[in-house]
Scaffold this motif. Structure first.
Motif: not given
Length: 187
Positions: A83-92, A155-169
């Motif tokens: 089947v394979g594996y996958s992870k989805n990331l969002e860069i905000v 880990g290059m830019k974890p999401p920050e809690p104030y505006k939600g900017m960064g890379i998240k799953y």
């Protein structure tokens, strides 16, 4: 016995398996995987029943742990090649972009320079939307490699809690904090 370790791993028809000492080689439609396991754990492949059985030498605590771990790793390998594996990331973030150039993933994350990451062999990176919010999918047959590369990117830019900017799953929920509050008694 271990609840997980005693369960046989069912092998689909399209998967080819070879066991040499404690090295397991699995080949399927999504790729090839090979892994060497602990010498004390025995791996037997039953061709008639199309299943793999994992056994341990005794009921010591460390063998019980290795028993379940080995069976889980083998099951993950079989799932990966079928089947394979996958992870989805969002860069905000404003101006944050992602693109694939040859064998490299290039991320622009608000630093003074773009970040170049070499895509490991066996992984595929698909970018659905290159700009805000950028969406990418990392896929491959090796579960550990997919998860590790996704964690490195996050880990290059974890999401920050104030505006939600960064890379998240994609399914990650960020707990937001309130910003500065103005006090009414300030003179």
């Amino acid at each position: 016995m271990s609840r997980i370790g005693k369960q046989p791993v069912k092998i689909p028809k399209e998967v080819k398996i070879s066991v040499n000492n404690n090295t397991l080689n699995i080949e399927g439609p999504k790729g090839k995987l090979s892994q060497t396991f602990h010498d004390d754990i025995t791996i037997t492949y039953n061709q008639e029943a199309k299943q793999i059985l994992v056994n341990r030498p005794s009921d010591e605590k460390r063998y019980k742990a290795l028993h379940g771990l080995t069976r889980a790793l083998i099951a993950n390998m079989v799932t990966g090649v079928t089947v394979g594996y996958s992870k989805n990331l969002e860069i905000v973030g404003l101006g944050y972009t992602a693109k694939v150039q040859g064998k490299d993933l290039v991320l622009s994350l608000g630093y003074t320079h773009p970040i170049q990451l070499e895509i490991p062999k066996g992984l595929k990176v698909d970018i659905k939307n290159p700009t805000n919010p950028a969406k990418m999918t990392i896929s491959g047959s090796d579960k550990q490699l997919v998860g590790q590369f996704s964690a490195v990117i996050r880990g290059m830019k974890p999401p920050e809690p104030y505006k939600g900017m960064g890379i998240k799953y994609e399914d990650e929920i960020i707990r937001r904090k309130a910003g500065k509050a103005l006090t009414s008694g300030a003179a």
